[in-house]
Design a protein around this motif. Structure first.
Motif, PDB file in Angstrom:
ATOM      1  N   UNK A  78       0.833  -1.199   0.000  1.00 28.51           N
ATOM      2  CA  UNK A  78       0.000   0.000   0.000  1.00 28.51           C
ATOM      3  C   UNK A  78       0.867   1.248   0.000  1.00 28.51           C
ATOM      4  N   UNK A  79       1.966   1.221   0.758  1.00 34.69           N
ATOM      5  CA  UNK A  79       2.861   2.381   0.788  1.00 34.69           C
ATOM      6  C   UNK A  79       3.494   2.588  -0.584  1.00 34.69           C
ATOM      7  N   UNK A  80       3.930   1.477  -1.227  1.00 35.54           N
ATOM      8  CA  UNK A  80       4.482   1.592  -2.587  1.00 35.54           C
ATOM      9  C   UNK A  80       3.454   2.205  -3.524  1.00 35.54           C
ATOM     10  N   UNK A  81       2.218   1.724  -3.396  1.00 33.61           N
ATOM     11  CA  UNK A  81       1.139   2.223  -4.246  1.00 33.61           C
ATOM     12  C   UNK A  81       0.906   3.711  -4.011  1.00 33.61           C
ATOM     13  N   UNK A  82       0.903   4.126  -2.739  1.00 34.85           N
ATOM     14  CA  UNK A  82       0.678   5.543  -2.430  1.00 34.85           C
ATOM     15  C   UNK A  82       1.791   6.399  -3.004  1.00 34.85           C
ATOM     16  N   UNK A  83       3.044   5.922  -2.894  1.00 37.71           N
ATOM     17  CA  UNK A  83       4.164   6.697  -3.418  1.00 37.71           C
ATOM     18  C   UNK A  83       4.066   6.839  -4.928  1.00 37.71           C
ATOM     19  N   UNK A  84       3.736   5.719  -5.618  1.00 37.72           N
ATOM     20  CA  UNK A  84       3.638   5.785  -7.077  1.00 37.72           C
ATOM     21  C   UNK A  84       2.487   6.698  -7.491  1.00 37.72           C
ATOM     22  N   UNK A  85       1.370   6.630  -6.756  1.00 34.91           N
ATOM     23  CA  UNK A  85       0.230   7.498  -7.061  1.00 34.91           C
ATOM     24  C   UNK A  85       0.618   8.963  -6.913  1.00 34.91           C
ATOM     25  N   UNK A  86       1.397   9.274  -5.846  1.00 34.63           N
ATOM     26  CA  UNK A  86       1.799  10.669  -5.642  1.00 34.63           C
ATOM     27  C   UNK A  86       2.713  11.151  -6.756  1.00 34.63           C
ATOM     28  N   UNK A  87       3.599  10.263  -7.236  1.00 31.28           N
ATOM     29  CA  UNK A  87       4.447  10.645  -8.374  1.00 31.28           C
ATOM     30  C   UNK A  87       3.564  11.004  -9.569  1.00 31.28           C
ATOM     31  N   UNK A  88       2.502  10.193  -9.792  1.00 34.59           N
ATOM     32  CA  UNK A  88       1.591  10.506 -10.889  1.00 34.59           C
ATOM     33  C   UNK A  88       0.894  11.845 -10.691  1.00 34.59           C
ATOM     34  N   UNK A  89       0.484  12.128  -9.443  1.00 34.89           N
ATOM     35  CA  UNK A  89      -0.191  13.405  -9.172  1.00 34.89           C
ATOM     36  C   UNK A  89       0.752  14.570  -9.443  1.00 34.89           C
ATOM     37  N   UNK A  90       2.020  14.414  -9.008  1.00 34.26           N
ATOM     38  CA  UNK A  90       2.987  15.490  -9.264  1.00 34.26           C
ATOM     39  C   UNK A  90       3.139  15.713 -10.764  1.00 34.26           C
ATOM     40  N   UNK A  91       3.203  14.599 -11.525  1.00 34.64           N
ATOM     41  CA  UNK A  91       3.331  14.744 -12.973  1.00 34.64           C
ATOM     42  C   UNK A  91       2.173  15.506 -13.576  1.00 34.64           C
ATOM     43  N   UNK A  92       0.952  15.178 -13.128  1.00 32.62           N
ATOM     44  CA  UNK A  92      -0.222  15.853 -13.693  1.00 32.62           C
ATOM     45  C   UNK A  92      -0.218  17.331 -13.323  1.00 32.62           C
TER      46      UNK A  92
END
Lengths: 102, 172
Positions: free
Chosen positions: A10-24
Motif C-alpha cells: 500500500x505504501x508503494x502504491x501511495x508513493x507511485x500514485x503521488x508521483x503521478x499526481x505530481x506529474x499531472x
C-alpha cells in the motif's frame, strides 16, 4: 528484516500514485500528463492485487482486468483528442490549450 | 526473505523509473522509462501470485498502450520546445504542495487502516470448481462478473469508434 505485509504494497502504491499526481500538476506537456495518469492507474492496480492476495479472494484481480480495459480505452480516446487538437493548434503545451476556458 | 529483497529492489526500480518518467525533458525517453516501469509492475504481479495479470500487463500496457504513446509522440513532431510557453498564472510550486497534501492524505489512510484492530476475516471466496490463476479469473469473469465484462467490451468498441472518428481528417 521484517516480512512484507500488504501495508508495504500500500505504501508503494501511495508513493507511485503521488508521483503521478505530481506529474499531472507540474508538467505542461500533455503527453507526459497522460503517462502520469497511467502511472496512477498502475498504483491502484498494485494495491488491488496485493489485497486480493492478502484476503485470498480473486475478485480484486478481476477488478484489475476492468481497470486495464478502461485504461486502454482512455489512452486511445485521449490520444485521439490530442491528435485532433494538435492538427489545429500545433502545440502539446497545456498552457496554450485554453480555447474552452471561461 | 527472498520476497523482502525482491520487494525492495522492485520498489526502488518502480519509483525511480516513475520519477524519471515525469522529470525527463525528452518525451521519447519518458515513454521508454514508462515501459520499464510497467515491466517492473508486471514482476510485482508475479510476486503477488497474479500470473494472468502479469501477462496482461506486458501485453496490453507494455505492448499496446505504450506503442500508442510512441506513435503519437512521433506523429506530434515538435519543432519547438514543448514547455517553452508558460502561463504566468500557473503556479508549479502550488501544484507540488497540492501533491504533498495528497501524499499526506494517503499516508493518513494507510496509518489509519493498518493501525486499527485487524478486521474480522471476510467470508472465504466461494470454492471455485477450477484450479489455477487464469482458470479462476476466467470462471469469475464468465459467472459473477458477466455483465461488467460485456459492458467493458462495449466500452472498448465505443472507444475504438471514437478514436477513429477523432483522428481522421475532415472529409471533403
Amino acid at each position: 528484516m521484517m516480512d512484507i505485509t500488504p501495508a508495504h504494497y500500500t505504501v508503494l502504491s501511495a508513493a507511485l500514485f503521488t508521483i503521478g499526481v505530481i506529474g499531472v500538476l507540474v508538467r505542461r506537456n500533455i503527453i507526459i500528463i497522460f503517462m502520469s495518469i497511467e502511472l496512477m492507474l498502475n498504483a491502484v492496480n498494485i494495491n488491488l492485487v496485493a489485497n486480493a492476495r492478502h484476503l485470498e479472494n480473486l475478485v480484486g484481480q478481476v477488478f484489475v482486468v476492468f481497470v486495464i480495459a478502461v485504461a486502454a480505452a482512455e489512452a486511445a480516446v485521449g490520444l485521439g483528442i490530442l491528435l485532433a487538437f494538435f492538427r489545429n493548434k500545433e502545440t502539446v503545451n497545456i498552457d496554450e490549450m485554453n480555447v474552452m476556458r471561461w | 526473505m527472498v520476497e523482502t529483497i525482491v520487494f525492495y529492489t522492485l520498489s526502488g526500480l518502480i519509483l525511480g523509473l516513475g520519477v524519471a518518467v515525469i522529470t525527463t525533458p525528452n518525451t521519447v525517453h519518458s515513454v521508454v522509462f514508462l515501459v520499464m516501469n510497467f515491466l517492473g509492475v508486471a514482476v510485482i504481479y508475479v510476486v503477488l501470485e497474479a500470473e494472468f495479470l502479469a501477462v496482461i500487463q506486458v501485453l496490453v500496457y507494455a505492448g499496446g498502450i505504450v506503442v500508442l504513446y510512441l506513435f503519437v509522440v512521433m506523429l506530434v513532431n515538435l519543432t519547438r520546445e514543448s514547455e517553452a510557453h508558460q502561463d504566468p498564472r500557473r503556479l508549479s510550486l502550488f501544484g507540488l504542495a497540492l501533491a504533498g497534501v495528497v501524499l499526506l492524505e494517503l499516508a493518513g489512510i494507510v496509518v489509519y487502516s493498518y493501525g486499527r484492530e485487524p478486521p474480522a476475516p471476510v467470508a472465504a471466496a466461494a470454492t471455485s470448481p477450477v484450479q489455477g490463476n487464469v482458470e479462476q479469473i476466467g470462471w469469475l469473469l464468465y459467472t459473477d462478473y458477466l455483465i461488467p465484462f460485456e459492458v467493458a467490451s462495449v466500452l472498448l468498441l465505443v472507444a475504438m469508434v471514437g478514436a477513429i472518428v477523432l483522428a481522421k481528417r475532415e472529409l471533403s
